[in-house]
Design a protein around this motif. Sequence first.
Motif, PDB file in Angstrom:
ATOM      1  N   SER A  54      40.296  42.165  42.142  1.00 46.99           N
ATOM      2  CA  SER A  54      41.306  41.342  42.813  1.00 46.99           C
ATOM      3  C   SER A  54      41.655  41.909  44.184  1.00 46.99           C
ATOM      4  CB  SER A  54      42.567  41.233  41.959  1.00 46.99           C
ATOM      5  OG  SER A  54      43.135  42.519  41.711  1.00 46.99           O
ATOM      6  N   VAL A  55      41.698  43.230  44.287  1.00 41.30           N
ATOM      7  CA  VAL A  55      41.982  43.880  45.574  1.00 41.30           C
ATOM      8  C   VAL A  55      40.806  43.660  46.527  1.00 41.30           C
ATOM      9  CG1 VAL A  55      42.411  46.091  46.731  1.00 41.30           C
ATOM     10  CG2 VAL A  55      43.471  45.611  44.507  1.00 41.30           C
ATOM     11  N   ALA A  56      39.582  43.794  46.010  1.00 37.79           N
ATOM     12  CA  ALA A  56      38.395  43.590  46.839  1.00 37.79           C
ATOM     13  C   ALA A  56      38.350  42.161  47.380  1.00 37.79           C
ATOM     14  CB  ALA A  56      37.139  43.890  46.037  1.00 37.79           C
ATOM     15  N   GLU A  57      38.712  41.200  46.564  1.00 37.29           N
ATOM     16  CA  GLU A  57      38.703  39.801  47.004  1.00 37.29           C
ATOM     17  C   GLU A  57      39.749  39.556  48.083  1.00 37.29           C
ATOM     18  OE1 GLU A  57      39.187  37.727  43.336  1.00 37.29           O
ATOM     19  OE2 GLU A  57      37.021  37.628  42.938  1.00 37.29           O
ATOM     20  N   VAL A  58      40.908  40.221  47.964  1.00 37.52           N
ATOM     21  CA  VAL A  58      41.931  40.103  49.009  1.00 37.52           C
ATOM     22  C   VAL A  58      41.395  40.654  50.329  1.00 37.52           C
ATOM     23  CG1 VAL A  58      44.179  40.961  49.773  1.00 37.52           C
ATOM     24  CG2 VAL A  58      43.911  40.082  47.450  1.00 37.52           C
TER      25      VAL A  58
END
Length: 224
Positions: A54-58
């Motif tokens: 989820s952090v990588a996608e942000v």
Amino acid sequence: MTPLEYCRSKAAPPASSNYYAVYFADRQRQPALLAVLAYQAELADIAREVKERSVAEVKLNWWRQELGFAFDSKGRHPISQALQQPIKEFGLEKEPFAEIIEAVAMDLEYGSYPSFRELSVYTHRMGTSLTQLMAEVCGYRDKATLRHAHHLGVALLLTRQLRNLRRDADAGHFYIPEDEMAAANVSQADLRQPRMSERVSELLAEQAKRIDDFSYKPRRTYRT
């Protein structure tokens, strides 16, 4: 640290292959080459270093927006600021930069690829987008040069993946097609072993042959 210094430290630290590749390039083109190389390195690190998807996608979505800012000369990140002048000077298009972002999205989505047909989509986005951007920066006489840049981009990326095979495998990324692994009777667990079996060795030899096939496509002359 200036934007260019950031790009140099990110993409071409002393004694690296990129360091020497840029060092022997035309001096006026070096800042642009560093900016392009740093862009790819920065994006690739998202999938490699960020553990939470989820952090990588942000972060990836942030770069989608930041790429637009770079093309509007409003970059906030040191790399996008360093890219602003090359984009104008060399007429770089947005699509190859966007393709690199989509390659990272594939890394977040997939851990392996059924066949080379699917893997080739990734190699085009991550590898050939970079070499074609660099060809634009370096200049060329023959438009067919971009075709060679495509083959070179695939070969260089496949070489890097072969060199980093165990590191990538430990991170859950397998860049050897599943159908070729199955045909060689090699599992993902086999690629993580500290000692290479004969089956793995033969499989990797086939991957090296593919790299050679892409490496020895007809070459074109670059403009100086």
